[in-house]
Design a protein around this motif. Structure first.
Motif, mmCIF file in Angstrom:
data_model
loop_
_atom_site.group_PDB
_atom_site.id
_atom_site.type_symbol
_atom_site.label_atom_id
_atom_site.label_comp_id
_atom_site.label_asym_id
_atom_site.label_seq_id
_atom_site.Cartn_x
_atom_site.Cartn_y
_atom_site.Cartn_z
ATOM 1 N N ASP A 95 17.235 1.251 -10.177
ATOM 2 C CA ASP A 95 15.948 1.373 -10.870
ATOM 3 C C ASP A 95 15.789 2.741 -11.526
ATOM 4 O OD1 ASP A 95 15.353 -1.172 -10.169
ATOM 5 O OD2 ASP A 95 13.772 -0.674 -8.735
ATOM 6 N N TYR A 96 16.330 3.775 -10.875
ATOM 7 C CA TYR A 96 16.231 5.099 -11.493
ATOM 8 C C TYR A 96 17.008 5.140 -12.795
ATOM 9 C CZ TYR A 96 16.575 10.045 -12.436
ATOM 10 O OH TYR A 96 16.520 11.268 -13.065
ATOM 11 N N ARG A 97 18.155 4.467 -12.868
ATOM 12 C CA ARG A 97 18.927 4.447 -14.114
ATOM 13 C C ARG A 97 18.125 3.794 -15.226
ATOM 14 N NH1 ARG A 97 23.115 2.945 -10.559
ATOM 15 N NH2 ARG A 97 23.115 0.792 -11.309
ATOM 16 N N TYR A 98 17.453 2.701 -14.906
ATOM 17 C CA TYR A 98 16.597 2.063 -15.911
ATOM 18 C C TYR A 98 15.484 3.015 -16.351
ATOM 19 C CZ TYR A 98 18.712 -2.513 -14.964
ATOM 20 O OH TYR A 98 19.574 -3.567 -14.856
ATOM 21 N N LEU A 99 14.915 3.707 -15.389
ATOM 22 C CA LEU A 99 13.827 4.632 -15.693
ATOM 23 C C LEU A 99 14.309 5.779 -16.569
ATOM 24 C CD1 LEU A 99 10.831 5.293 -15.085
ATOM 25 C CD2 LEU A 99 11.615 6.609 -13.122
ATOM 26 N N TRP A 100 15.501 6.300 -16.270
ATOM 27 C CA TRP A 100 16.037 7.426 -17.043
ATOM 28 C C TRP A 100 16.328 7.020 -18.486
ATOM 29 C CZ3 TRP A 100 20.420 8.964 -19.714
ATOM 30 C CH2 TRP A 100 20.528 10.333 -19.954
ATOM 31 N N VAL A 101 16.944 5.863 -18.657
ATOM 32 C CA VAL A 101 17.214 5.374 -20.018
ATOM 33 C C VAL A 101 15.891 5.142 -20.757
ATOM 34 C CG1 VAL A 101 18.191 3.484 -21.376
ATOM 35 C CG2 VAL A 101 19.416 4.344 -19.383
ATOM 36 N N GLY A 102 14.888 4.614 -20.042
ATOM 37 C CA GLY A 102 13.578 4.423 -20.653
ATOM 38 C C GLY A 102 12.960 5.738 -21.091
ATOM 39 N N THR A 103 13.173 6.803 -20.299
ATOM 40 C CA THR A 103 12.674 8.128 -20.675
ATOM 41 C C THR A 103 13.292 8.593 -21.979
ATOM 42 O OG1 THR A 103 12.309 8.766 -18.366
ATOM 43 C CG2 THR A 103 12.544 10.549 -19.961
ATOM 44 N N MET A 104 14.575 8.317 -22.174
ATOM 45 C CA MET A 104 15.249 8.688 -23.413
ATOM 46 C C MET A 104 14.644 7.941 -24.601
ATOM 47 S SD MET A 104 17.508 10.945 -22.511
ATOM 48 C CE MET A 104 18.788 11.035 -23.754
ATOM 49 N N PHE A 105 14.410 6.642 -24.441
ATOM 50 C CA PHE A 105 13.795 5.868 -25.517
ATOM 51 C C PHE A 105 12.383 6.376 -25.822
ATOM 52 C CE2 PHE A 105 16.917 2.404 -24.594
ATOM 53 C CZ PHE A 105 17.376 2.242 -25.892
ATOM 54 N N LEU A 106 11.624 6.646 -24.760
ATOM 55 C CA LEU A 106 10.249 7.109 -24.930
ATOM 56 C C LEU A 106 10.209 8.452 -25.647
ATOM 57 C CD1 LEU A 106 7.226 6.686 -24.255
ATOM 58 C CD2 LEU A 106 7.645 7.958 -22.145
ATOM 59 N N SER A 107 11.071 9.372 -25.231
ATOM 60 C CA SER A 107 11.101 10.688 -25.851
ATOM 61 C C SER A 107 11.526 10.594 -27.304
ATOM 62 C CB SER A 107 12.061 11.600 -25.079
ATOM 63 O OG SER A 107 12.077 12.896 -25.634
ATOM 64 N N ALA A 108 12.523 9.745 -27.578
ATOM 65 C CA ALA A 108 12.968 9.577 -28.966
ATOM 66 C C ALA A 108 11.835 9.055 -29.833
ATOM 67 C CB ALA A 108 14.163 8.618 -29.008
ATOM 68 N N GLY A 109 11.134 8.042 -29.356
ATOM 69 C CA GLY A 109 10.022 7.493 -30.126
ATOM 70 C C GLY A 109 8.920 8.506 -30.354
ATOM 71 N N GLY A 260 8.217 1.606 -32.688
ATOM 72 C CA GLY A 260 7.790 0.419 -31.960
ATOM 73 C C GLY A 260 8.923 -0.197 -31.164
ATOM 74 N N LEU A 261 10.129 -0.204 -31.731
ATOM 75 C CA LEU A 261 11.273 -0.766 -31.029
ATOM 76 C C LEU A 261 11.648 0.070 -29.811
ATOM 77 C CD1 LEU A 261 13.526 -1.860 -34.038
ATOM 78 C CD2 LEU A 261 12.123 -3.315 -32.541
ATOM 79 N N THR A 262 11.505 1.392 -29.899
ATOM 80 C CA THR A 262 11.793 2.227 -28.714
ATOM 81 C C THR A 262 10.802 1.934 -27.603
ATOM 82 O OG1 THR A 262 10.434 4.095 -29.485
ATOM 83 C CG2 THR A 262 12.752 4.058 -30.160
ATOM 84 N N TYR A 263 9.525 1.711 -27.941
ATOM 85 C CA TYR A 263 8.519 1.380 -26.928
ATOM 86 C C TYR A 263 8.806 0.005 -26.318
ATOM 87 C CZ TYR A 263 5.956 5.247 -29.101
ATOM 88 O OH TYR A 263 5.593 6.465 -29.601
ATOM 89 N N LEU A 264 9.257 -0.926 -27.162
ATOM 90 C CA LEU A 264 9.607 -2.253 -26.659
ATOM 91 C C LEU A 264 10.778 -2.167 -25.685
ATOM 92 C CD1 LEU A 264 9.257 -5.337 -26.746
ATOM 93 C CD2 LEU A 264 10.814 -5.370 -28.721
ATOM 94 N N ALA A 265 11.752 -1.302 -25.985
ATOM 95 C CA ALA A 265 12.903 -1.127 -25.097
ATOM 96 C C ALA A 265 12.458 -0.634 -23.726
ATOM 97 C CB ALA A 265 13.897 -0.142 -25.716
ATOM 98 N N VAL A 266 11.477 0.280 -23.693
ATOM 99 C CA VAL A 266 10.960 0.777 -22.414
ATOM 100 C C VAL A 266 10.328 -0.365 -21.623
ATOM 101 C CG1 VAL A 266 9.344 2.363 -21.310
ATOM 102 C CG2 VAL A 266 10.601 3.095 -23.345
#
Length: 296
Positions: A95-109, A260-266
């Protein structure tokens, strides 16, 4: 690692049992925290993650070998439903790996959006004063909404909060992209959009911090927070240049669709997380917690 009791509502007949059970689990072989997930239906267990193989499967035949890491409720389930109850152990920190990748998407967006809004506002007005005002509108929600978001994070499932907030950010980014692409952009649109997304980010930040500490063992929290910060700040450096490139490649309107796509990925990554992160019921009121936080 902590464990919780077995599901409260279980059908009387093992042939009709259908449930999903998830809990942090300490695997005996590696002593590494892992997510133990059980999904069973009659005597044909269903693999909850068909795209991944478990590193350990505990059934009624071998659960005694791992009994020291099981609760009494879990052991009782193995004895009561020997043909249908099992625990599939997946690699730790999933779950932490999913969270970390989501942080990258969120920061990029986030950084792509800031560059796009600034470029678009200056293109419309040529005013550096309005650029400063736009940044001020973005920052105000962190001061006003942030403390309340912390209380929300302590009292609700953080994944549910993130799904709703990221979903709303996804929708607003696409709406803004449509307005820009249609050539109907006005200055007030940018300020309203910035205020709304600022509120969303001010909620997301404390909720994500809550999840970081919940997805890893206590002695690894410092490393997990540091790694999340590295990911976020890496995009903080690269994000503006990426945003500028995307403006040149797709235009300002296209950039909002990218956001919007980065937020959807999160959102998708939040649905992939399997742990139980519902907080323990608080004895104090939300108002009291808010007052305590402000006092601190």
């Amino acid at each position: 690692a902590s464990t919780s009791t077995a599901p409260a509502a279980i059908a009387a007949s093992a042939k009709k049992v259908e449930a999903v059970y998830s809990t942090p689990f300490l695997a005996h072989a590696t002593m590494e925290p892992m997510n133990a997930t059980v999904k069973f239906s009659g005597d044909k267990p269903v693999d909850p993650y068909p795209d991944e193989k478990p590193v350990l499967v505990i059934t009624a035949k071998n659960f005694e070998e791992h009994a020291e890491h099981l609760t009494e409720g879990q052991k009782a389930m193995f004895r009561k439903y020997p043909a249908s109850f099992r625990m599939d152990i997946y690699p730790g920190h999933r779950d932490y790996r999913y969270l970390w990748v989501g942080t990258m998407f969120l920061s990029a967006g986030q950084w792509v959006q800031q560059v796009t809004l600034g470029w678009l506002l200056y293109d419309l007005t040529g005013s550096s004063v309005l650029l400063g005002a736009l940044n001020g509108v973005r920052a105000i929600p962190f001061l006003v909404v942030g403390p309340f978001a912390g209380v929300v994070a302590d009292r609700n499932d953080p994944r549910t909060v993130l799904k709703w907030v990221q979903g709303m950010l996804f929708i607003t980014a696409f709406l803004m992209g449509g307005i820009v692409m249609a050539g109907k952009t006005e200055v007030w649109h940018l300020f309203v959009f910035t205020a709304f997304t600022g509120i969303g980010w001010s909620i997301v930040q404390p909720v994500r911090q809550t999840l970081v500490s919940a997805t890893v063992p206590r002695d690894e929290v410092a490393n997990a927070v540091a790694l999340a910060s590295v990911g976020f700040n890496t995009l903080k450096v690269l994000g503006p240049s990426i945003g500028g490139f995307l403006v040149a490649a797709f235009g300002a309107g296209g950039n909002f669709f990218v956001q919007g796509l980065t937020y959807l990925a999160v959102c998708i990554l939040m649905f992939r997380m399997s742990g139980d992160y519902v907080p323990v019921k608080q004895k104090s009121s939300g108002r009291a917690d808010l007052k305590e936080g402000l006092g601190y």
